[in-house]
Design a protein around this motif. Sequence first.
Motif, PDB file in Angstrom:
ATOM      1  N   ILE A 249     -18.539 -32.678  41.211  1.00 31.76           N
ATOM      2  CA  ILE A 249     -19.008 -31.665  40.277  1.00 31.76           C
ATOM      3  C   ILE A 249     -17.932 -31.074  39.389  1.00 31.76           C
ATOM      4  O   ILE A 249     -18.251 -30.289  38.521  1.00 31.76           O
ATOM      5  CB  ILE A 249     -19.731 -30.522  41.003  1.00 31.76           C
ATOM      6  N   GLN A 250     -16.688 -31.482  39.564  1.00 30.40           N
ATOM      7  CA  GLN A 250     -15.671 -30.893  38.714  1.00 30.40           C
ATOM      8  C   GLN A 250     -15.899 -31.325  37.266  1.00 30.40           C
ATOM      9  O   GLN A 250     -16.388 -32.401  36.988  1.00 30.40           O
ATOM     10  CB  GLN A 250     -14.268 -31.291  39.163  1.00 30.40           C
ATOM     11  N   ALA A 251     -15.580 -30.442  36.361  1.00 29.91           N
ATOM     12  CA  ALA A 251     -15.735 -30.776  34.955  1.00 29.91           C
ATOM     13  C   ALA A 251     -14.787 -31.919  34.606  1.00 29.91           C
ATOM     14  O   ALA A 251     -13.624 -31.918  34.992  1.00 29.91           O
ATOM     15  CB  ALA A 251     -15.425 -29.545  34.099  1.00 29.91           C
ATOM     16  N   ARG A 252     -15.290 -32.879  33.852  1.00 34.26           N
ATOM     17  CA  ARG A 252     -14.440 -33.998  33.427  1.00 34.26           C
ATOM     18  C   ARG A 252     -13.770 -33.585  32.108  1.00 34.26           C
ATOM     19  O   ARG A 252     -14.280 -33.869  31.029  1.00 34.26           O
ATOM     20  CB  ARG A 252     -15.264 -35.270  33.250  1.00 34.26           C
ATOM     21  N   VAL A 430     -32.131 -31.358  54.508  1.00 31.45           N
ATOM     22  CA  VAL A 430     -30.677 -31.313  54.360  1.00 31.45           C
ATOM     23  C   VAL A 430     -30.320 -30.854  52.945  1.00 31.45           C
ATOM     24  O   VAL A 430     -31.196 -30.638  52.102  1.00 31.45           O
ATOM     25  CB  VAL A 430     -30.053 -32.698  54.652  1.00 31.45           C
ATOM     26  N   LYS A 431     -29.022 -30.724  52.680  1.00 32.18           N
ATOM     27  CA  LYS A 431     -28.567 -30.203  51.394  1.00 32.18           C
ATOM     28  C   LYS A 431     -29.073 -31.025  50.216  1.00 32.18           C
ATOM     29  O   LYS A 431     -29.478 -30.475  49.193  1.00 32.18           O
ATOM     30  CB  LYS A 431     -27.032 -30.157  51.357  1.00 32.18           C
ATOM     31  N   THR A 432     -29.053 -32.347  50.355  1.00 33.83           N
ATOM     32  CA  THR A 432     -29.491 -33.173  49.231  1.00 33.83           C
ATOM     33  C   THR A 432     -30.999 -33.087  49.027  1.00 33.83           C
ATOM     34  O   THR A 432     -31.480 -33.229  47.900  1.00 33.83           O
ATOM     35  CB  THR A 432     -29.054 -34.633  49.439  1.00 33.83           C
ATOM     36  N   LEU A 439     -34.151 -28.946  41.854  1.00 32.68           N
ATOM     37  CA  LEU A 439     -33.946 -29.363  40.470  1.00 32.68           C
ATOM     38  C   LEU A 439     -35.184 -30.030  39.885  1.00 32.68           C
ATOM     39  O   LEU A 439     -35.368 -30.033  38.666  1.00 32.68           O
ATOM     40  CB  LEU A 439     -32.737 -30.292  40.356  1.00 32.68           C
ATOM     41  N   SER A 440     -36.042 -30.603  40.720  1.00 36.23           N
ATOM     42  CA  SER A 440     -37.323 -31.103  40.212  1.00 36.23           C
ATOM     43  C   SER A 440     -38.142 -29.940  39.665  1.00 36.23           C
ATOM     44  O   SER A 440     -38.747 -30.034  38.584  1.00 36.23           O
ATOM     45  CB  SER A 440     -38.103 -31.816  41.319  1.00 36.23           C
ATOM     46  N   PHE A 456     -26.791 -33.417  43.478  1.00 36.08           N
ATOM     47  CA  PHE A 456     -26.239 -32.291  44.222  1.00 36.08           C
ATOM     48  C   PHE A 456     -25.096 -31.642  43.449  1.00 36.08           C
ATOM     49  O   PHE A 456     -24.896 -30.425  43.528  1.00 36.08           O
ATOM     50  CB  PHE A 456     -25.753 -32.727  45.602  1.00 36.08           C
ATOM     51  N   ALA A 457     -24.356 -32.460  42.690  1.00 33.24           N
ATOM     52  CA  ALA A 457     -23.283 -31.906  41.875  1.00 33.24           C
ATOM     53  C   ALA A 457     -23.830 -30.890  40.887  1.00 33.24           C
ATOM     54  O   ALA A 457     -23.300 -29.792  40.740  1.00 33.24           O
ATOM     55  CB  ALA A 457     -22.581 -33.038  41.123  1.00 33.24           C
ATOM     56  N   THR A 458     -24.900 -31.254  40.203  1.00 37.57           N
ATOM     57  CA  THR A 458     -25.507 -30.347  39.229  1.00 37.57           C
ATOM     58  C   THR A 458     -26.061 -29.104  39.919  1.00 37.57           C
ATOM     59  O   THR A 458     -25.874 -27.971  39.456  1.00 37.57           O
ATOM     60  CB  THR A 458     -26.628 -31.058  38.463  1.00 37.57           C
TER      61      THR A 458
END
Length: 704
Positions: A249-252, A430-432, A439-440, A456-458
Motif C-alpha cells: 500500500i505504500q505510495a509509488r 478474515v482481513k481480506t 470495498l464492494s 486490501f492495500a486500498t
Amino acid sequence: MEHLFEFNTDLLEELRGESSSTGVALDDLAFERLSSTLEGEAEIETSDRCAWRGVVSGKTLRIDGHGGDPRETDGILSVIITEFFDTDQPPSLNAADAKKFFGHLINFVAAARRQEFRDSLHVDTPAFGTATMIAEAWPAVTKVKLIFVTNGVYNARTDAVLAGKIGDIPVTYNIWDLSRFHRVETTGSKEKIVVKFAEEFGGSLPALSASGPETQFPSYLAVIRGSQLAEIFDKWGARLLESNIRSFIQARRKSVNEGIRDTIKNEPEMFFSYNNGLSATADSVETEADGTGVRILTARNLQIVNGGQTTASLHAALKHSPENLSNVHVQIKLTVVPPDNSEEVVPFISKYANSQNKVSAADFFSNHPFHMRMEGYSRRVYAPPAQGGSRQTRWFYERARGQYQVERAKLGTTDRRRFDAEHPKPQLFVKTDLAKVELSFRKKPDTVSKGAQKNFATFAADIGEAWTASDKKYDETWFKRLVAKIIIFRALEKAIPRQEWYPGGYRANIVTHGIAKLVHDVDERDKVLDLDRIWNEQSVPAGLMDCFLTACEAAADVITDPDSGIRNITEWAKKQACWARVSRLEVDYGGGLDEYLIAPEEAKAAVRDGRREEAMVSGIEAQAKVIELGGAFWGRLREWAAPNRSFSLKDDGILKACSQQDRRLPSEKQCILAVEILGRARDEGYVDDEETPRIKISGGGRVH
C-alpha cells in the motif's frame, strides 16, 4: 499425521458442502479456496482461474490458473496447476509426480507464445485470455513461477527452487501440499524464509553489533551488495515484505523510484551514500566473528519492514543494469525479534522507520487498533438466532491467520463442541474478506477484482486515513453492519452459480460488481440499505436477494462483453472502464426494492441509539458493574494495561483499587473511571477469555 488427515477431512467437508449448495465444481472451489491462502501468504498477488488441458503435437498441456498479468506484478508470471484429491486419505506424491505436473504447465506456457496455438482456442474462453496475456506480456516477464497446489502429501520441502530458464528468463518451482497448507492455516505461523547469505547468495554480510550483550532484541548494522539483495528478492519476492503490508500500500512515488534507478545506472558506487538503506527484522541470525566485527551467515524469517522501493528497484536492475549491481552497496539495520515478540515489536520498528509517511502501511498491521476493535466485538457481540434457530452465535473475526484453529485446539472435547456451536465455521471471516466486502459496498469492484492483496492495500489506506481522522464511527453498529454486508456477499456467492444466466465463470467479479451496482442505484435514490434488518434476521430477505441478483445479471452481461481490443475477461473486470459501464446501466428492480431501504437520517439515528447504549453509566451502575466483574477481572485488566503506553499511572491506580475491592470498595468516581478505562481497553482489542460474554436483548427490532 492424524492432525493432517483431520485437516484434509475438514477441508473436504467444507468444499463438498459448498459444491452441493452452489452447484460449483469441486475443483473450481478447491482452486479458489487454496489460492486464497497463497494470496494471504504473498506467494501470488491475485489468483485467476483458467482450467484447460489438452494435447498438442504429442505433448500434454495443462493450466489451472495464474497469478495475474506480469505487467502488473513486477514482471513475475505465476502459473498454477492444481491436483485436488476427493478422498479422505490424502495420497503421497514424489518428485516424479511433481516433475510431470510442472512439465504440463511449462508446455502450456511455451504453447501460449505461439500464434497457431492461440488461434486454436475459442476467443470467449479463459484459456484464450490467459494465453493471449502470456504472449503479449512476455517482453515484460523477468521470472516464471511454476506453482503446484495439491491436497496430496509431498515428501520434501520445495520453496522457490530454480528449475532452469526459458531463454534468459529464470524459472522457479514451488509446491504447496497438504502439510504446508495445514501448517500455515492451523498454527497461524508464517512460512519462514531462511536466507543463507554465505551458502546461497555469494557471501556473508559484514556487520557491527549495535546493541549490548544483555539486550532483549539484538541489533546489527550490516552492508549487503546490491546483487545479493536483488537475488534474494528474486527468489522470494513480496514474501520478504509480508510482515509489513506496506509493501502493497505504500505510495509509488515516481521521483523516488526514478532517482534510485538513475543512481544504479549512472553512479552505482554512490548508492550507499545517497540511499537511506533498509530496516529489517529476523527471528534469529547465525553469525561469526571476523576480528573487526561480525559476519552474518544466515537470517531466519528475514523481513524488510522499510525499504521496499529500494529492494524492488534493485531487483528491476537485474534486467536493465545487472552489471552495475556488484558496485551497489546497501546498509541494513537488522533487529533480531523472536517470534513470540514479533506482533508486538515489529510494527513499532516499521512505524518509526516509516514516520515520514502520513498514512503508512506499517500503521495497519494486524494489531492496529481497528483490527483489535473488530476482534473485540467479534468475541463479545452475539448475533440474533437465524430464522428457525434458537441459539445465538458469534461472527469470529480472524485478524491474524490461524486464530480460529488455535483457539479451538486449546479446548477439550466438550468445550470444543460448545465453541463450534457458538462460532460456526461459516461465520469465520478474515482481513481480506472484510476488505473485499467493504470495498464492494463502497463501489470499488474494479479494485476488488484485482485480488486480495491489492484490494486490501486500498482498504488499508482508506481505513487508516479515516481512523487517523476519527475512530468513533467504527463502533458496535459499524461491526454489525459489516456482518450484514458479509451475509449479503456470501449469499450471492451461493446463489449466482444456480442462475440460468450465469456464464459459468467469473463469479467473484460478478458478485462485487453486482453489489456495487445496487448500492450505486440506491444512492441515486438518496436512500441506504437497511443493514440493521439483515443483522437482526441474519439472512437476506428473498425480495432483496432478487434485486441483488438482477444487478448481478446486468453486471455479468458487461463483464463477459469487454470493450473492443480487450480479449481477457478477467483483466477487463479489473478496469475502471468495466465498472463505469456497469454503473451506467439502467436496471429495473421492480417495485420491491424500496421495502429494504431507509433514509440516511434514519440510519444515523440508529447509530446514535447504539452509542447511547454503550455510553457512560451512572456512578451507582458503574459501582455495580465493577463489583459484578470482580477483583480478579480488574487485576487481569491491570496486568494487560501495564505495558501499554495508552494507559497512565492514574489508570493503573484505579485498576489496582478495583482489583482490591475485597479489602475496600472503590468509590463511585473510581468505578466510573474504571468502566471508562475498560472501554478504552476494549477499543484497543482487549478481550478477557474468563469474562462472561455480554448478551443484551432489547424489545422492538434490534438485538445486540
